[in-house]
Structures are given as structure tokens and as C-alpha cells.
Scaffold this motif. Structure first.
Motif, PDB file in Angstrom:
ATOM      1  N   GLY A 349      52.028 126.033  -7.165  1.00 22.29           N
ATOM      2  CA  GLY A 349      52.663 125.853  -5.866  1.00 22.29           C
ATOM      3  C   GLY A 349      53.149 124.430  -5.652  1.00 22.29           C
ATOM      4  O   GLY A 349      53.217 123.615  -6.566  1.00 22.29           O
ATOM      5  N   TRP A 350      53.507 124.156  -4.389  1.00 24.26           N
ATOM      6  CA  TRP A 350      54.079 122.862  -4.026  1.00 24.26           C
ATOM      7  C   TRP A 350      52.999 121.807  -3.838  1.00 24.26           C
ATOM      8  O   TRP A 350      51.903 122.106  -3.363  1.00 24.26           O
ATOM      9  CB  TRP A 350      54.892 122.987  -2.748  1.00 24.26           C
ATOM     10  N   GLY A 351      53.344 120.569  -4.178  1.00 27.85           N
ATOM     11  CA  GLY A 351      52.430 119.458  -3.977  1.00 27.85           C
ATOM     12  C   GLY A 351      53.187 118.142  -3.906  1.00 27.85           C
ATOM     13  O   GLY A 351      54.398 118.072  -4.135  1.00 27.85           O
ATOM     14  N   VAL A 352      52.458 117.108  -3.568  1.00 24.38           N
ATOM     15  CA  VAL A 352      53.010 115.759  -3.488  1.00 24.38           C
ATOM     16  C   VAL A 352      52.243 114.876  -4.464  1.00 24.38           C
ATOM     17  O   VAL A 352      51.027 115.031  -4.627  1.00 24.38           O
ATOM     18  CB  VAL A 352      52.887 115.200  -2.049  1.00 24.38           C
ATOM     19  N   PHE A 353      52.939 113.964  -5.131  1.00 20.22           N
ATOM     20  CA  PHE A 353      52.265 113.064  -6.056  1.00 20.22           C
ATOM     21  C   PHE A 353      52.770 111.637  -5.849  1.00 20.22           C
ATOM     22  O   PHE A 353      53.866 111.412  -5.320  1.00 20.22           O
ATOM     23  CB  PHE A 353      52.480 113.497  -7.508  1.00 20.22           C
ATOM     24  N   CYS A 354      51.946 110.687  -6.256  1.00 23.49           N
ATOM     25  CA  CYS A 354      52.335 109.283  -6.212  1.00 23.49           C
ATOM     26  C   CYS A 354      51.787 108.585  -7.459  1.00 23.49           C
ATOM     27  O   CYS A 354      50.787 109.025  -8.029  1.00 23.49           O
ATOM     28  CB  CYS A 354      51.824 108.604  -4.938  1.00 23.49           C
ATOM     29  N   GLU A 355      52.474 107.516  -7.871  1.00 18.03           N
ATOM     30  CA  GLU A 355      52.086 106.776  -9.066  1.00 18.03           C
ATOM     31  C   GLU A 355      52.285 105.282  -8.838  1.00 18.03           C
ATOM     32  O   GLU A 355      53.216 104.884  -8.116  1.00 18.03           O
ATOM     33  CB  GLU A 355      52.925 107.204 -10.275  1.00 18.03           C
ATOM     34  N   VAL A 356      51.428 104.487  -9.424  1.00 17.39           N
ATOM     35  CA  VAL A 356      51.617 103.035  -9.444  1.00 17.39           C
ATOM     36  C   VAL A 356      51.378 102.568 -10.878  1.00 17.39           C
ATOM     37  O   VAL A 356      50.521 103.100 -11.585  1.00 17.39           O
ATOM     38  CB  VAL A 356      50.655 102.305  -8.486  1.00 17.39           C
ATOM     39  N   GLY A 357      52.185 101.614 -11.306  1.00 17.33           N
ATOM     40  CA  GLY A 357      52.032 101.120 -12.667  1.00 17.33           C
ATOM     41  C   GLY A 357      53.049 100.043 -12.975  1.00 17.33           C
ATOM     42  O   GLY A 357      53.484  99.305 -12.084  1.00 17.33           O
ATOM     43  N   ALA A 358      53.450  99.957 -14.227  1.00 19.21           N
ATOM     44  CA  ALA A 358      54.389  98.925 -14.644  1.00 19.21           C
ATOM     45  C   ALA A 358      55.169  99.410 -15.852  1.00 19.21           C
ATOM     46  O   ALA A 358      54.684 100.233 -16.637  1.00 19.21           O
ATOM     47  CB  ALA A 358      53.658  97.629 -14.978  1.00 19.21           C
ATOM     48  N   ARG A 359      56.406  98.886 -15.956  1.00 21.06           N
ATOM     49  CA  ARG A 359      57.238  99.107 -17.133  1.00 21.06           C
ATOM     50  C   ARG A 359      57.626  97.762 -17.734  1.00 21.06           C
ATOM     51  O   ARG A 359      57.874  96.808 -17.002  1.00 21.06           O
ATOM     52  CB  ARG A 359      58.515  99.859 -16.773  1.00 21.06           C
ATOM     53  N   LYS A 360      57.722  97.741 -19.056  1.00 19.45           N
ATOM     54  CA  LYS A 360      58.170  96.521 -19.728  1.00 19.45           C
ATOM     55  C   LYS A 360      59.411  96.833 -20.556  1.00 19.45           C
ATOM     56  O   LYS A 360      59.401  97.707 -21.422  1.00 19.45           O
ATOM     57  CB  LYS A 360      57.082  95.963 -20.633  1.00 19.45           C
ATOM     58  N   LEU A 361      60.494  96.097 -20.268  1.00 25.12           N
ATOM     59  CA  LEU A 361      61.709  96.211 -21.052  1.00 25.12           C
ATOM     60  C   LEU A 361      61.548  95.468 -22.373  1.00 25.12           C
ATOM     61  O   LEU A 361      60.840  94.446 -22.443  1.00 25.12           O
ATOM     62  CB  LEU A 361      62.889  95.628 -20.277  1.00 25.12           C
ATOM     63  N   ASN A 362      62.200  95.953 -23.410  1.00 28.75           N
ATOM     64  CA  ASN A 362      62.077  95.268 -24.691  1.00 28.75           C
ATOM     65  C   ASN A 362      62.804  93.920 -24.706  1.00 28.75           C
ATOM     66  O   ASN A 362      62.579  93.105 -25.601  1.00 28.75           O
ATOM     67  CB  ASN A 362      62.599  96.155 -25.822  1.00 28.75           C
ATOM     68  N   VAL A 363      63.672  93.673 -23.687  1.00 26.85           N
ATOM     69  CA  VAL A 363      64.407  92.400 -23.655  1.00 26.85           C
ATOM     70  C   VAL A 363      63.836  91.432 -22.622  1.00 26.85           C
ATOM     71  O   VAL A 363      64.374  90.345 -22.430  1.00 26.85           O
ATOM     72  CB  VAL A 363      65.902  92.659 -23.361  1.00 26.85           C
TER      73      VAL A 363
END
Length: 379
Positions: A349-363
């Protein structure tokens, strides 16, 4: 004198044995005096059943013991949410006032494993319950046949042993049956006490909004993205996801179109302005579900492809200038790690989600913070 000492020792030993036997007898007759007893993680529940027939009285005593356990378990926070095992104990039956009366003791061992951590296939449990009931009835029929032999005075020592073994097997089957009945009952399934597989989703689609301090084109760049994803869960604890979407960058001193660039400025000067930043984000992710309140860890790998506009204006001696637009393309890969929470946990069924984190670009040498909020539909 010596004979007197020996006699005193014999009397003392006899008294000790007598007291020990009395204590053992008292322990064996617990269910004639009390309804339940708890010692640490073990609950001994007692039930009483009365009927004209012996088999019916046995069944009623078992049901009574189960209800007593449930009543006591509901009162204890370290019991109601935890799984358990059932060990059949003593069953005593006798005739009172022309009726059969049975006293039954069942021992429930409360485990440290929460019910939510147990994955349950209701269809398989129902098939197992039906097999268990058939086997229990076969044992009951065999018991009745052995009782007939007893009544006809053809009993032998091996038949007595067989009868004891059959009654022990029947007790165990009945204990298994009550556990299966509890796990497949409407009330237990509706409450979601266990992790029922037929209620869990294997596929889901998600739409999410993201904030990303990407630093794609500038240390001050912050992006807004919309992503759509599809996820497949080959295992209860593992999700594999593919996703794609669009992003827009926000920079200092930014003008979104030619018409926004000022054509009047300081005389004989040149000014530069950032223009729009747009890109496509595509990638894949692996999600590891903890099994605790919908939390999970996510690792993603992807690539962004886009373009950035910039404007340059040379103001003449009158302070008037015309913007010159320059467009450059960019493409880079990234890796990210995130912590997430999903309100649906693993239910359909339907739900809500949230995320926290980080991304690193290769440049870019340092990772950028990322936060997400979205909706999902599991099926």
C-alpha cells in the motif's frame, strides 16, 4: 549404644525421603491449587476442563490453559510482543460426580526474539495446521485402540509404554496446534504481531523530492531534484532500486534567462552572471532493511548529465551593454550513502519515506549533504 545410633540414622533418612516425596508430590499437583505460575521467562499455565467424555475434557483443559497464558501475557510488556515456544507438561484426569475432569499444565517459554522479527507464511502455516490436526486425530484414534485393549485386560508392559509415548506425542501435537492456531487467527494476523509474508510487498514505485548540496559547478551550488524509482526486494532485508529524474541548480548571482540580465551598469565595466543549471540524474541503489520500525540503509551509484548557462555583459561609456550567453555541458558520476525511514515498513500500500545522507561527486573532494522526502506504493 552403637545400635541406637544406627537406628536414629535410619529414622532420619526415612524422614528425609518422606519430606522429599511430599515436596515432589506438591509440585506435581500445582494445577489443582493454582491457575498459573511464572519463573523468569517461563510461564506455567494451568487449565481445567469438565465434560461427559474424556477427550472433550482434555480439549477443554488445554483451551483453558491457553486462555490463562494469554491473560497473563497481556499484562507483561516483556511477553506480549515476544515470540514463545510451548512445552506440554502434566495432564491428570479423574471422574467427579459422574463427569470427567482434567487438569492440564502447559509451559510457555518466552524468547528474546520479537514477533515482528519472525517472517510468517500464513498459507504454509494453515497447511501445517491441517496436517497437524490429522496427525493428532490419528494419534487419538491409536490411543483409543490401546485403551480398548486395556479395558479388555490384554495389557502388556509394551502397551503401557506405547500408551505413554502416544499420550506424550498427542500433548506435543496439541501444543504445536495451539501455537499454529494463534499465529493464523484473525486477531493475530490483523494486529500484524508477526511479519506476515503475504502482507509484505516485493515491488514498489516511489516519487521523491530531494535537496542536494551538490557543488556541481560552484561551492555554493544547491540543487532541487525530482526522482522516480522502481524497487524490487529479492530478499526480506534487501531492496534493489533503479531511479531517474531531473534536477535544477541554484547559484549565487544567478539569472534564469536573457531578459533577466541587467543591460545597464557601471560605465566601461564587464560583469558576469550565472545562468540556469539543469541536468538528468540516473542511477541504481541497494537498500538494506533493518527490520526495526521501517528503518533502512541505502547506498547509491549514479551519473548526472546536464548543462550550465552563463552571461557576460560589457557596459560601454554610457553604461549600456548586451548580454552574451555561453552554455557548457557537464557529466560526472557520484556515490552516496543514506539513512532512511519508511512509514509502511514492508507492508503493501501507500506510505511516506524520508532519507538523510550525502553524495560525493568524483570531481569534488568533499561530499555534499542530501535530504529526501517522498511517497511510495508497495505491491
Amino acid at each position: 549404644m552403637e545400635r541406637g545410633r544406627v537406628q536414629i540414622v535410619r529414622i532420619a533418612a526415612l524422614l528425609t525421603i518422606t519430606v522429599f516425596n511430599l515436596s515432589a508430590a506438591h509440585a506435581q499437583w500445582l494445577c489443582r491449587e493454582a491457575s498459573s505460575f511464572r519463573a523468569g521467562k517461563t510461564i506455567t499455565a494451568c487449565g481445567v476442563g469438565r465434560s461427559q467424555g474424556l477427550d472433550d475434557a482434555r480439549i477443554k483443559s488445554r483451551e483453558s490453559a491457553v486462555e490463562e497464558f494469554k491473560r497473563l501475557c497481556q499484562l507483561s510488556s516483556d511477553c506480549v510482543d515476544f515470540d514463545y515456544t510451548v512445552v506440554p507438561k502434566r495432564t491428570d484426569c479423574e471422574i467427579q460426580d459422574g463427569k470427567q475432569i482434567c487438569y492440564r499444565a502447559l509451559e510457555f517459554e518466552i524468547s528474546d526474539r520479537r514477533k515482528k522479527s519472525v517472517s510468517v507464511d500464513v498459507d504454509e502455516l494453515e497447511r501445517q495446521l491441517r496436517r497437524n490436526q490429522v496427525e493428532a486425530q490419528q494419534i487419538q484414534n491409536r490411543i483409543e485402540m490401546v485403551r480398548q485393549i486395556t479395558r479388555s485386560e490384554q495389557i502388556q508392559s509394551d502397551k503401557k509404554k506405547e500408551l505413554a509415548a502416544l499420550e506424550s506425542a498427542l500433548n506435543q501435537k496439541e501444543a504445536d496446534e495451539l501455537k499454529l492456531m494463534d499465529m493464523t487467527s484473525r486477531e493475530t494476523v490483523a494486529s500484524g504481531s508477526y511479519r506476515y509474508l503475504h502482507q509484505a510487498y516485493r515491488n514498489s514505485v516511489k516519487i521523491s523530492f530531494h535537496y542536494w548540496a551538490s557543488r556541481l559547478n560552484s561551492d555554493s551550488e544547491n540543487d532541487i531534484m525530482w526522482l522516480a524509482s522502481y524497487e524490487r526486494r529479492p530478499l526480506d532485508w534487501l531492496g534493489l532500486q533503479v531511479y531517474g529524474g531531473f534536477g535544477r541548480g541554484h547559484l549565487e548571482n544567478q539569472q534564469n534567462s536573457d531578459g533577466d540580465v541587467p543591460t545597464l551598469g557601471a560605465r566601461n565595466t564587464t560583469q558576469s552572471f550565472n545562468g540556469s543549471v539543469v541536468y538528468v540524474d540516473m542511477g541504481m541503489a541497494a537498500l538494506v532493511y533493518s527490520g526495526w520500525r521501517g528503518t533502512y540503509l541505502k547506498a547509491d551509484l549514479g551519473q548526472v548529465n546536464g548543462q550550465k548557462d552563463s552571461y557576460s555583459v560589457a557596459y560601454n561609456g554610457s553604461g549600456v551593454g548586451s548580454p552574451v550567453k555561453t552554455t557548457i555541458g557537464f557529466s560526472t558520476t557520484y556515490a552516496g550513502a543514506h539513512f532512511g525511514f519508511d512509514t509502511r515498513d514492508d507492508k503493501k500500500g501507500w506510505g511516506v519515506f524520508c532519507e538523510v545522507g550525502a553524495r560525493k561527486l568524483n570531481v569534488v573532494p568533499t561530499p555534499g549533504f542530501m535530504g529526501s522526502l517522498g511517497i511510495n506504493y508497495g505491491f
